[in-house]
Design a protein around this motif. Structure first.
Motif, PDB file in Angstrom:
ATOM      1  N   ASP A 145       6.493  14.692   6.336  1.00  0.00           N
ATOM      2  CA  ASP A 145       6.488  14.410   4.897  1.00  0.00           C
ATOM      3  C   ASP A 145       5.980  13.003   4.615  1.00  0.00           C
ATOM      4  O   ASP A 145       5.176  12.792   3.704  1.00  0.00           O
ATOM      5  N   ALA A 146       6.425  12.017   5.407  1.00  0.00           N
ATOM      6  CA  ALA A 146       5.987  10.641   5.198  1.00  0.00           C
ATOM      7  C   ALA A 146       4.481  10.487   5.412  1.00  0.00           C
ATOM      8  O   ALA A 146       3.824   9.692   4.735  1.00  0.00           O
ATOM      9  N   LEU A 147       3.944  11.238   6.359  1.00  0.00           N
ATOM     10  CA  LEU A 147       2.507  11.186   6.630  1.00  0.00           C
ATOM     11  C   LEU A 147       1.691  12.006   5.640  1.00  0.00           C
ATOM     12  O   LEU A 147       0.460  11.924   5.630  1.00  0.00           O
ATOM     13  N   GLY A 148       2.356  12.807   4.829  1.00  0.00           N
ATOM     14  CA  GLY A 148       1.643  13.649   3.877  1.00  0.00           C
ATOM     15  C   GLY A 148       0.924  14.806   4.537  1.00  0.00           C
ATOM     16  O   GLY A 148      -0.079  15.294   4.011  1.00  0.00           O
ATOM     17  N   ASP A 153       2.762  -3.158  -3.818  1.00  0.00           N
ATOM     18  CA  ASP A 153       3.756  -2.824  -2.805  1.00  0.00           C
ATOM     19  C   ASP A 153       3.436  -1.512  -2.115  1.00  0.00           C
ATOM     20  O   ASP A 153       3.876  -1.273  -0.990  1.00  0.00           O
ATOM     21  N   SER A 154       2.731  -0.627  -2.770  1.00  0.00           N
ATOM     22  CA  SER A 154       2.385   0.669  -2.210  1.00  0.00           C
ATOM     23  C   SER A 154       0.984   0.679  -1.592  1.00  0.00           C
ATOM     24  O   SER A 154       0.542   1.704  -1.105  1.00  0.00           O
ATOM     25  N   ASP A 155       0.285  -0.482  -1.613  1.00  0.00           N
ATOM     26  CA  ASP A 155      -1.062  -0.526  -1.078  1.00  0.00           C
ATOM     27  C   ASP A 155      -1.038  -0.752   0.419  1.00  0.00           C
ATOM     28  O   ASP A 155      -0.200  -1.493   0.955  1.00  0.00           O
ATOM     29  N   ALA A 156      -1.967  -0.120   1.117  1.00  0.00           N
ATOM     30  CA  ALA A 156      -2.159  -0.386   2.539  1.00  0.00           C
ATOM     31  C   ALA A 156      -2.991  -1.644   2.694  1.00  0.00           C
ATOM     32  O   ALA A 156      -3.845  -1.962   1.862  1.00  0.00           O
ATOM     33  N   ALA A 157      -2.739  -2.394   3.779  1.00  0.00           N
ATOM     34  CA  ALA A 157      -3.502  -3.614   4.036  1.00  0.00           C
ATOM     35  C   ALA A 157      -4.886  -3.234   4.543  1.00  0.00           C
ATOM     36  O   ALA A 157      -5.026  -2.638   5.614  1.00  0.00           O
ATOM     37  N   VAL A 158      -5.921  -3.580   3.780  1.00  0.00           N
ATOM     38  CA  VAL A 158      -7.299  -3.293   4.192  1.00  0.00           C
ATOM     39  C   VAL A 158      -7.611  -4.130   5.441  1.00  0.00           C
ATOM     40  O   VAL A 158      -7.346  -5.333   5.487  1.00  0.00           O
ATOM     41  N   GLY A 159      -8.116  -3.479   6.455  1.00  0.00           N
ATOM     42  CA  GLY A 159      -8.389  -4.165   7.710  1.00  0.00           C
ATOM     43  C   GLY A 159      -7.233  -4.129   8.682  1.00  0.00           C
ATOM     44  O   GLY A 159      -7.364  -4.549   9.830  1.00  0.00           O
ATOM     45  N   GLY A 160      -6.060  -3.649   8.239  1.00  0.00           N
ATOM     46  CA  GLY A 160      -4.927  -3.510   9.148  1.00  0.00           C
ATOM     47  C   GLY A 160      -3.816  -4.506   8.933  1.00  0.00           C
ATOM     48  O   GLY A 160      -2.688  -4.286   9.351  1.00  0.00           O
ATOM     49  N   GLY A 161      -4.092  -5.652   8.287  1.00  0.00           N
ATOM     50  CA  GLY A 161      -3.032  -6.613   7.993  1.00  0.00           C
ATOM     51  C   GLY A 161      -2.634  -7.441   9.187  1.00  0.00           C
ATOM     52  O   GLY A 161      -3.146  -7.283  10.296  1.00  0.00           O
ATOM     53  N   ALA A 162      -1.657  -8.335   8.971  1.00  0.00           N
ATOM     54  CA  ALA A 162      -1.227  -9.285   9.980  1.00  0.00           C
ATOM     55  C   ALA A 162      -0.033  -8.792  10.778  1.00  0.00           C
ATOM     56  O   ALA A 162       0.406  -9.448  11.725  1.00  0.00           O
ATOM     57  N   GLY A 163       0.550  -7.649  10.389  1.00  0.00           N
ATOM     58  CA  GLY A 163       1.719  -7.149  11.092  1.00  0.00           C
ATOM     59  C   GLY A 163       2.991  -7.832  10.637  1.00  0.00           C
ATOM     60  O   GLY A 163       3.001  -8.618   9.704  1.00  0.00           O
ATOM     61  N   ALA A 164       4.086  -7.526  11.347  1.00  0.00           N
ATOM     62  CA  ALA A 164       5.391  -8.069  10.979  1.00  0.00           C
ATOM     63  C   ALA A 164       5.424  -9.565  11.278  1.00  0.00           C
ATOM     64  O   ALA A 164       4.882 -10.043  12.273  1.00  0.00           O
ATOM     65  N   PRO A 219       4.920   6.677   1.220  1.00  0.00           N
ATOM     66  CA  PRO A 219       5.698   6.158   2.354  1.00  0.00           C
ATOM     67  C   PRO A 219       4.745   5.578   3.404  1.00  0.00           C
ATOM     68  O   PRO A 219       3.573   5.951   3.485  1.00  0.00           O
ATOM     69  N   PHE A 220       5.275   4.663   4.202  1.00  0.00           N
ATOM     70  CA  PHE A 220       4.545   4.130   5.344  1.00  0.00           C
ATOM     71  C   PHE A 220       5.322   4.438   6.617  1.00  0.00           C
ATOM     72  O   PHE A 220       6.520   4.142   6.697  1.00  0.00           O
ATOM     73  N   LEU A 221       4.659   5.026   7.593  1.00  0.00           N
ATOM     74  CA  LEU A 221       5.252   5.224   8.907  1.00  0.00           C
ATOM     75  C   LEU A 221       5.050   3.936   9.692  1.00  0.00           C
ATOM     76  O   LEU A 221       3.936   3.613  10.110  1.00  0.00           O
ATOM     77  N   ARG A 231       9.075   3.333   5.708  1.00  0.00           N
ATOM     78  CA  ARG A 231       9.331   2.516   4.524  1.00  0.00           C
ATOM     79  C   ARG A 231       8.753   3.248   3.313  1.00  0.00           C
ATOM     80  O   ARG A 231       7.550   3.471   3.211  1.00  0.00           O
ATOM     81  N   TYR A 232       9.622   3.678   2.422  1.00  0.00           N
ATOM     82  CA  TYR A 232       9.189   4.362   1.207  1.00  0.00           C
ATOM     83  C   TYR A 232       8.823   3.325   0.145  1.00  0.00           C
ATOM     84  O   TYR A 232       9.477   2.288   0.024  1.00  0.00           O
ATOM     85  N   THR A 233       7.775   3.588  -0.608  1.00  0.00           N
ATOM     86  CA  THR A 233       7.383   2.727  -1.727  1.00  0.00           C
ATOM     87  C   THR A 233       7.156   3.622  -2.943  1.00  0.00           C
ATOM     88  O   THR A 233       7.158   4.855  -2.813  1.00  0.00           O
ATOM     89  N   PRO A 234       6.961   3.045  -4.118  1.00  0.00           N
ATOM     90  CA  PRO A 234       6.799   3.889  -5.306  1.00  0.00           C
ATOM     91  C   PRO A 234       5.650   4.890  -5.230  1.00  0.00           C
ATOM     92  O   PRO A 234       5.723   5.959  -5.835  1.00  0.00           O
ATOM     93  N   LEU A 235       4.591   4.568  -4.496  1.00  0.00           N
ATOM     94  CA  LEU A 235       3.424   5.448  -4.482  1.00  0.00           C
ATOM     95  C   LEU A 235       3.211   6.205  -3.187  1.00  0.00           C
ATOM     96  O   LEU A 235       2.540   7.233  -3.186  1.00  0.00           O
TER      97      LEU A 235
END
Length: 234
Positions: A161-164, A221-232, A190-192, A184-188
């Protein structure tokens, strides 16, 4: 929103014997107890806001060993799928049943004899964790981390479900005994965040505190980091 950690119970005597436990009162074996203790070492440093569990004894035993200081809340929606007449049967025998290939390739159509449908299992499990996630976020804030202890097929359905992805693809997902999966669920959407994690540090799953001037909820808050992001970080 808060971060959900899905913990599968440790290995059971049925797992070791190649049987399908279902809702039977099957307990952890020696390996499962060791797995529960080990995952507890990884979890104890996390500030868990809430811990909920399937009512079955193998999940409760896992938490007793992993988090002995915690009093978990029983959540019926996290109980194992009702396999009906399949429960207690060897998997090798079940693999010869006409329903077996349907379970493998078209699980959304499966209704176990004298048992539950896989679609119903997925729906009630997803509803349970989303309801709890909203409640934890409302009470403890979006940086909260909480844990739900459940079963392999239940966790796989929640991940699907989280992956759609359709439930018919959930057999491609793996949830090993005593593994941790983070969503992590967000308004728009979920993120696995992590899947089937059986080792390593879990500290990075705790979100960093928000800056005071930042609004509680932003569209990004619901956007994915373009390029992958910096991580935790933190």
């Amino acid at each position: 929103m808060a971060t959900l950690l899905l913990l599968r119970h440790g290995r059971t005597t049925a797992n070791a014997d190649g049987g399908l436990a279902g809702r039977q009162p099957v307990e952890l074996d020696d390996t499962g107890r060791a797995q529960a203790t080990a995952v507890g070492e990884r979890l104890r440093a996390l500030p868990l806001a809430t811990v909920v569990t399937s009512p079955l004894i193998r999940c409760r035993q896992t938490l007793e060993l992993a988090l002995p200081q915690v009093q978990p809340v029983v959540e019926e929606g996290l109980i194992e799928c009702g396999y009906g007449a399949w429960e207690g049967q060897p998997l090798k025998k079940l693999a010869r049943e006409p329903l077996w290939p349907v379970v493998q390739q078209h699980p959304s159509a499966v209704v176990f004899p004298e048992g539950e449908s896989m679609a119903a299992m997925a729906a009630r499990a997803v509803a349970a964790v989303r309801t709890w996630d909203a409640a934890v976020t409302a009470e403890h804030g979006p940086e909260a981390v909480w844990l739900a202890c459940s079963h392999g097929d239940v966790i796989k359905a929640i991940v699907a479900d989280a992956l759609g992805v359709h439930l018919d693809l959930f057999q491609r997902i793996v949830a090993d005994p005593a593994s941790v999966t983070a969503i992590r669920y967000t308004p728009l959407r979920p993120f696995l965040v992590r899947l089937n994690d059986t080792g390593g540090d879990l500290g990075g799953l705790v979100p960093p505190p928000r800056k005071r001037r930042r609004r509680a909820t932003r569209p990004t808050d619901s956007d994915a980091a373009v390029g992958g992001g910096a991580g935790a970080t933190g």
